[in-house]
Design an enzyme around this catalytic site. Structure first.
Site, PDB file in Angstrom:
ATOM      1  N   LYS A 184       0.848  -1.197   0.000  1.00 45.56           N
ATOM      2  CA  LYS A 184       0.000   0.000   0.000  1.00 45.56           C
ATOM      3  C   LYS A 184       0.885   1.248   0.000  1.00 45.56           C
ATOM      4  O   LYS A 184       1.989   1.214   0.540  1.00 45.56           O
ATOM      5  CB  LYS A 184      -0.866   0.009   1.267  1.00 45.56           C
ATOM      6  CG  LYS A 184      -2.023  -0.958   1.244  1.00 45.56           C
ATOM      7  CD  LYS A 184      -2.982  -0.675   2.382  1.00 45.56           C
ATOM      8  CE  LYS A 184      -4.155  -1.648   2.379  1.00 45.56           C
ATOM      9  NZ  LYS A 184      -5.043  -1.467   1.220  1.00 45.56           N
TER      10      LYS A 184
ATOM     11  N   ARG B  94     -10.607 -11.178   1.892  1.00 45.03           N
ATOM     12  CA  ARG B  94     -11.499 -12.226   1.358  1.00 45.03           C
ATOM     13  C   ARG B  94     -10.883 -13.613   1.540  1.00 45.03           C
ATOM     14  O   ARG B  94     -11.605 -14.596   1.688  1.00 45.03           O
ATOM     15  CB  ARG B  94     -11.823 -11.930  -0.110  1.00 45.03           C
ATOM     16  CG  ARG B  94     -10.615 -11.859  -0.998  1.00 45.03           C
ATOM     17  CD  ARG B  94     -10.884 -11.139  -2.314  1.00 45.03           C
ATOM     18  NE  ARG B  94     -10.934  -9.690  -2.167  1.00 45.03           N
ATOM     19  CZ  ARG B  94     -11.202  -8.850  -3.176  1.00 45.03           C
ATOM     20  NH1 ARG B  94     -11.470  -9.323  -4.381  1.00 45.03           N
ATOM     21  NH2 ARG B  94     -11.220  -7.548  -2.984  1.00 45.03           N
TER      22      ARG B  94
HETATM   23  N1  BES Z   1      -8.293  -3.345   3.951  1.00 50.20           N
HETATM   24  C1  BES Z   1      -8.367  -3.040   2.575  1.00 50.20           C
HETATM   25  C2  BES Z   1      -9.618  -2.239   2.210  1.00 50.20           C
HETATM   26  C3  BES Z   1      -9.641  -0.824   2.681  1.00 50.20           C
HETATM   27  C4  BES Z   1      -9.034   0.155   1.944  1.00 50.20           C
HETATM   28  C5  BES Z   1     -10.285  -0.499   3.846  1.00 50.20           C
HETATM   29  C6  BES Z   1      -9.082   1.465   2.382  1.00 50.20           C
HETATM   30  C7  BES Z   1     -10.352   0.811   4.274  1.00 50.20           C
HETATM   31  C8  BES Z   1      -9.747   1.780   3.546  1.00 50.20           C
HETATM   32  C9  BES Z   1      -8.368  -4.317   1.746  1.00 50.20           C
HETATM   33  O1  BES Z   1      -7.644  -5.369   2.270  1.00 50.20           O
HETATM   34  C10 BES Z   1      -7.737  -3.964   0.447  1.00 50.20           C
HETATM   35  O2  BES Z   1      -6.614  -3.599   0.461  1.00 50.20           O
HETATM   36  N2  BES Z   1      -8.497  -4.038  -0.621  1.00 50.20           N
HETATM   37  C11 BES Z   1      -7.998  -3.683  -1.889  1.00 50.20           C
HETATM   38  C12 BES Z   1      -8.486  -4.685  -2.867  1.00 50.20           C
HETATM   39  C13 BES Z   1      -7.863  -4.551  -4.219  1.00 50.20           C
HETATM   40  C14 BES Z   1      -6.448  -5.062  -4.167  1.00 50.20           C
HETATM   41  C15 BES Z   1      -8.658  -5.348  -5.189  1.00 50.20           C
HETATM   42  C16 BES Z   1      -8.546  -2.300  -2.226  1.00 50.20           C
HETATM   43  O3  BES Z   1      -9.674  -2.014  -1.904  1.00 50.20           O
HETATM   44  O4  BES Z   1      -7.792  -1.498  -2.778  1.00 50.20           O
HETATM   45 ZN    ZN Z   2      -5.571  -5.294   1.742  1.00 51.40          ZN
END
Ligand code: BES
Ligand code: ZN
Ligand code: ZN
Length: 475
Positions: A260, A334
């Site tokens: 991230k 997931r």
């Molecule tokens: N924990 C994150 C989702 C999230 C993002 C929660 C920002 C709160 C604020 C989740 O694990 C994630 O990183 N999801 C990705 C999925 C993508 C790689 C398809 C996302 O949402 O960017």
């Molecule tokens: Zn994530």
């Protein structure tokens, strides 16, 4: 904060006496007696408009100078009429106001008869007085003792509900706000162990391996912090339904090798909100004893890149036996949930609800903060469950917004190398994530609530705990 119930009387203990002013209604009851004791100053100030009865008005407190046992009287505006939501919000403002003024002891004259007013007031005050300063060397003085002054029947049940729910929300907020150095997977497991009146089983790495939690364990592999799954069972009534509550408990989400960006990364300590909500709800369930059976399950892991972490292109064998092609290690939630859902099936639940900070896409769609709605997704068999959750949302004030899942998204999850890909298109990402989960719940009515936008904020909201409890208590 300690609450007690006392009959409405001017002999209320010291501290600050809080009274309500209705718009367009004369003073009555306790409020009129306060006016009399203060030689009519309240009526005069009201007439001249110095004391506002407008909904939410926090007027300046008046010194009683010995005319009453209370040191000060605070009049707050109630507006023309109150309902559940307005009373909760007013309680919240009052709790925040009293705490900000450094008031430690207050007696609050209940605005209306009955359990609902006592519930919403105590719940609101607990939420409003909460500060995320647990780790400060000098914590702010907080509201410590509140007497609720009632008339009519004693609203004991309302107060019990309000305080149990309010304390549960604040507990969830604490778990979220605390850093990932404190709230580790082990910490969450320990918190589950401490639950009273709940049968708790903790699965450690060895147990998870023995039960083939291959999808969850792949996420955990990048971290030196041990993963845990907690199974918390409450037996409310052998003849009633069994509800499974599942929570994503990623105590920190770095994204893994699909790292991230650093902006706002500190908020990813709250990627365990789903687990925190389930844990907090179980705590309140033990206190409120609804006539339903609940199995709460969370998976607590850290998602890190390291020498041992998982990779895009890996194929995982999930607990269900279905194989999963990993496309992005940041779509870890997931993977965790897939195995939890499969575990939950062991308890033959009549319905299943999961909460997870699953996708940024849901936040993009619906907005951020606890006034925004969370995304509600359902499988084919879960439509009635979705309606009941929506009703619980209306009653808790935590809004849900239905978003689609189904065949269109399922097609995006086709893989050439495995049974399933864990990622769909970039567009509609919240829906393909939900659809992925539904591959593991079979015919069990299953709703997924994506709380990415509503639970995570600069200071944790605890969003979803009230909703879960309303849903369980309404059954
Ligand atoms: N924990 C994150 C989702 C999230 C993002 C929660 C920002 C709160 C604020 C989740 O694990 C994630 O990183 N999801 C990705 C999925 C993508 C790689 C398809 C996302 O949402 O960017
Ligand atoms: Zn994530
Ligand atoms: Zn995550």
């Amino acid at each position: 904060m300690d609450f007690s119930l006392k009959r409405k009387s001017l002999d209320a203990p010291g501290g600050t006496l809080v009274c309500g002013l209705w718009e367009g209604r004369p003073l009555s009851g306790l409020e009129r007696r306060v006016d009399q004791a203060l030689s009519g100053v309240v009526s005069r100030m009201r007439k001249s408009g110095i004391l506002s009865a407008e909904y939410g008005a926090m007027n300046d407190a008046l010194y009683t100078d010995g005319a009453l046992p209370a040191e000060k009287v605070l009049f707050i505006g109630l507006g023309k009429e109150l309902d559940r939501g307005k009373t909760r919000k007013l309680g919240k403002e009052l709790g925040g106001h009293l705490a900000a003024k450094g008031i430690q002891e207050a007696s609050v004259s209940a605005f209306e008869h009955g359990d609902e007013c006592a519930e919403m007031l105590s719940l609101g005050m607990l939420l409003g007085a909460y500060l995320p300063d647990e780790e400060k060397s000098e914590r702010a003085t907080s509201l410590e003792r509140v007497s609720l002054l009632y008339s009519g029947a004693k609203p004991s049940a309302g107060l019990l509900r309000g305080t149990a729910i309010g304390n549960a929300v604040n507990y969830a907020r604490f778990l979220n706000n605390a850093g990932s150095n404190i709230v580790t997977p082990f910490y969450l497991a320990q918190e589950a162990r401490k639950l009273q009146g709940i049968e708790v089983e903790i699965l450690d790495r060895a147990a998870l391996e023995a039960e083939h939690f291959g999808s969850l364990l792949a996420v955990a592999r990048g971290s030196s912090r041990e993963p845990y799954v907690a199974v918390m069972r409450y037996h409310g009534n052998p003849d009633a339904d069994t509800v499974a509550l599942l929570g994503k408990g990623v105590t920190f989400d770095t994204g893994g090798v699909n790292q991230k960006p650093s902006a706002g990364l500190e908020e990813m300590r709250m990627d365990m909100s789903g687990a925190g909500n389930v844990l907090a709800a179980m705590r309140a369930v033990a206190e409120l004893k609804p006539a339903v059976n609940v199995v709460g399950i969370f998976g607590a892991v850290e998602n890190k890149d390291s020498a041992s972490g998982y990779h895009p292109g890996d194929v995982l064998r999930s607990r269900s036996g279905k194989t999963i092609e990993v496309m992005d290690t940041d779509a870890e939630g997931r993977n965790v949930l897939a195995d939890l859902i499969d575990k939950a099936l062991e308890y033959s639940p009549d319905e299943m609800v999961d909460m997870a900070t699953l996708t940024g896409a849901c936040m993009v769609a619906l907005g951020k903060g606890d006034d925004a709605p969370a995304g509600l997704f359902t499988n084919e068999s879960g439509k009635r469950l979705a309606m009941r959750l929506s009703a619980a949302a209306r009653s808790s004030g935590e809004r849900l917004w239905p978003l689609p899942s189904g065949e269109f998204y399922q097609r995006q999850l086709a893989s050439e190398r495995a049974d399933l890909r864990h990622l769909g298109d970039r567009f509609g990402g919240a829906s393909s994530a939900a659809q992925f989960l539904f591959n593991f719940s079979g015919d069990v009515p299953h709703c997924h609530i994506d709380i990415a936008g509503t639970a995570i904020a600069k200071n944790a909201t605890g969003w979803g705990v009230q909703l879960l409890l309303e849903y369980l208590l309404a059954r």
